[in-house]
Design a protein around this motif. Structure first.
Motif, mmCIF file in Angstrom:
data_model
loop_
_atom_site.group_PDB
_atom_site.id
_atom_site.type_symbol
_atom_site.label_atom_id
_atom_site.label_comp_id
_atom_site.label_asym_id
_atom_site.label_seq_id
_atom_site.Cartn_x
_atom_site.Cartn_y
_atom_site.Cartn_z
ATOM 1 N N MET A 10 0.724 -1.176 0.036
ATOM 2 C CA MET A 10 0.038 -0.027 0.008
ATOM 3 C C MET A 10 0.924 1.249 -0.063
ATOM 4 N N SER A 11 0.592 1.856 -1.039
ATOM 5 C CA SER A 11 1.442 3.189 -1.046
ATOM 6 C C SER A 11 0.973 4.469 -0.690
ATOM 7 N N ARG A 12 1.439 5.501 -0.218
ATOM 8 C CA ARG A 12 0.781 6.742 -0.208
ATOM 9 C C ARG A 12 1.221 7.750 -0.654
ATOM 10 N N GLY A 13 1.842 7.659 -1.783
ATOM 11 C CA GLY A 13 2.761 8.630 -2.402
ATOM 12 C C GLY A 13 2.166 10.153 -2.458
ATOM 13 N N ASP A 14 0.903 10.188 -3.161
ATOM 14 C CA ASP A 14 0.462 11.290 -3.353
ATOM 15 C C ASP A 14 -0.145 11.996 -2.163
ATOM 16 N N GLN A 15 -0.554 11.145 -1.297
ATOM 17 C CA GLN A 15 -1.144 11.662 0.093
ATOM 18 C C GLN A 15 -0.066 12.466 0.760
ATOM 19 N N ARG A 16 1.139 11.739 0.930
ATOM 20 C CA ARG A 16 2.057 12.516 1.754
ATOM 21 C C ARG A 16 2.307 13.919 0.847
ATOM 22 N N GLU A 17 2.609 14.152 0.074
ATOM 23 C CA GLU A 17 2.955 15.370 -0.889
ATOM 24 C C GLU A 17 1.738 16.453 -0.392
ATOM 25 N N ARG A 18 0.536 15.746 -0.599
ATOM 26 C CA ARG A 18 -0.456 16.757 -0.338
ATOM 27 C C ARG A 18 -0.541 17.305 1.245
ATOM 28 N N ASP A 19 -0.376 16.385 1.921
ATOM 29 C CA ASP A 19 -0.107 16.662 3.499
ATOM 30 C C ASP A 19 0.934 17.814 3.597
ATOM 31 N N ARG A 20 2.057 17.355 3.107
ATOM 32 C CA ARG A 20 3.226 18.470 3.154
ATOM 33 C C ARG A 20 2.908 19.839 2.723
ATOM 34 N N ALA A 21 2.162 19.888 1.654
ATOM 35 C CA ALA A 21 1.804 21.138 1.172
ATOM 36 C C ALA A 21 0.714 21.666 1.880
ATOM 37 N N LYS A 22 -0.115 20.914 2.551
ATOM 38 C CA LYS A 22 -1.341 21.706 3.289
ATOM 39 C C LYS A 22 -0.591 22.193 4.641
ATOM 40 N N ASN A 23 0.496 21.403 5.169
ATOM 41 C CA ASN A 23 0.987 21.940 6.516
ATOM 42 C C ASN A 23 2.001 23.148 6.178
ATOM 43 N N LEU A 24 2.666 23.118 4.918
ATOM 44 C CA LEU A 24 3.347 24.170 4.865
ATOM 45 C C LEU A 24 2.353 25.537 4.435
ATOM 46 N N ALA A 25 1.459 25.473 3.932
ATOM 47 C CA ALA A 25 0.306 26.540 3.967
ATOM 48 C C ALA A 25 0.052 26.883 5.049
ATOM 49 N N LYS A 26 -0.236 25.902 6.012
ATOM 50 C CA LYS A 26 -0.715 26.391 7.271
ATOM 51 C C LYS A 26 0.298 27.254 8.100
ATOM 52 N N LEU A 27 1.422 26.672 8.070
ATOM 53 C CA LEU A 27 2.792 27.189 8.843
ATOM 54 C C LEU A 27 2.774 28.716 8.480
ATOM 55 N N GLN A 28 2.817 28.794 6.982
ATOM 56 C CA GLN A 28 3.092 30.079 6.417
ATOM 57 C C GLN A 28 2.064 31.284 6.933
ATOM 58 N N ALA A 29 0.761 30.696 7.081
ATOM 59 C CA ALA A 29 -0.409 31.709 7.273
ATOM 60 C C ALA A 29 -0.201 32.039 8.923
ATOM 61 N N LYS A 30 0.331 30.951 9.471
ATOM 62 C CA LYS A 30 0.348 31.308 10.826
ATOM 63 C C LYS A 30 1.663 32.610 11.284
ATOM 64 N N LYS A 31 2.736 32.175 10.291
ATOM 65 C CA LYS A 31 3.805 33.068 10.458
ATOM 66 C C LYS A 31 3.311 34.353 9.922
ATOM 67 N N LYS A 32 2.676 34.571 8.965
ATOM 68 C CA LYS A 32 2.123 35.831 8.429
ATOM 69 C C LYS A 32 1.467 36.564 9.384
ATOM 70 N N GLY A 33 0.599 35.905 10.372
ATOM 71 C CA GLY A 33 -0.099 36.926 11.340
ATOM 72 C C GLY A 33 0.745 37.213 12.344
ATOM 73 N N GLU A 34 1.805 36.664 12.609
ATOM 74 C CA GLU A 34 2.493 37.083 13.940
ATOM 75 C C GLU A 34 3.378 38.316 13.456
ATOM 76 N N SER A 35 3.678 38.369 12.442
ATOM 77 C CA SER A 35 5.059 39.653 12.511
ATOM 78 C C SER A 35 4.319 40.881 12.318
ATOM 79 N N LYS A 36 4.992 41.587 13.160
ATOM 80 C CA LYS A 36 4.542 43.093 13.247
ATOM 81 C C LYS A 36 5.605 44.054 12.836
ATOM 82 N N SER A 37 5.529 45.070 11.922
ATOM 83 C CA SER A 37 6.635 45.893 11.562
ATOM 84 C C SER A 37 6.603 47.169 12.143
ATOM 85 N N GLY A 38 7.618 47.865 12.309
ATOM 86 C CA GLY A 38 7.552 49.125 12.725
ATOM 87 C C GLY A 38 8.366 49.129 14.284
#
Length: 97
Positions: A1-29
């Motif tokens: 049983m291979s999970r090839g495509d599912q792993r890549e989709r999960d990684r992309a989803k996790n990366l997008a979630k981390l980027q959204a979280k990082k985007k909200g934390e940064s305050k400039s000035g």
């Protein structure tokens, strides 16, 4: 049983979630500049609330000086036809034997 495509989709989803979280934390000035701006905004809000309370107090004072209208008297309830017909009748109670 291979999970090839599912792993890549999960990684992309996790990366997008981390980027959204990082985007909200940064305050400039500058921190001091932000604190001063926040303080000014808070003072403006407090002044606006104080003005609103004063206006409400004035309106309440004006309302208290006005004479209050007397409540209207309610008309006595009119007897319905059933009430008039049953006025002198006793209940349908059977006497026990």
């Amino acid at each position: 049983m291979s999970r090839g495509d599912q792993r890549e989709r999960d990684r992309a989803k996790n990366l997008a979630k981390l980027q959204a979280k990082k985007k909200g934390e940064s305050k400039s000035g500058d921190v001091q500049k932000r604190n001063e701006d926040d303080k000014a905004a808070l003072q403006a809000k407090i002044e606006a609330k104080k003005a609103m309370k004063e206006k409400q107090a004035e309106d309440a004072a004006k309302e208290s000086t006005k004479p209050k209208p007397k409540p209207k008297k309610k008309a006595p309830p009119k007897d319905s036809l059933d009430d008039l017909l049953n006025a002198g009748l006793a209940g349908n109670k059977k006497k026990g034997r």
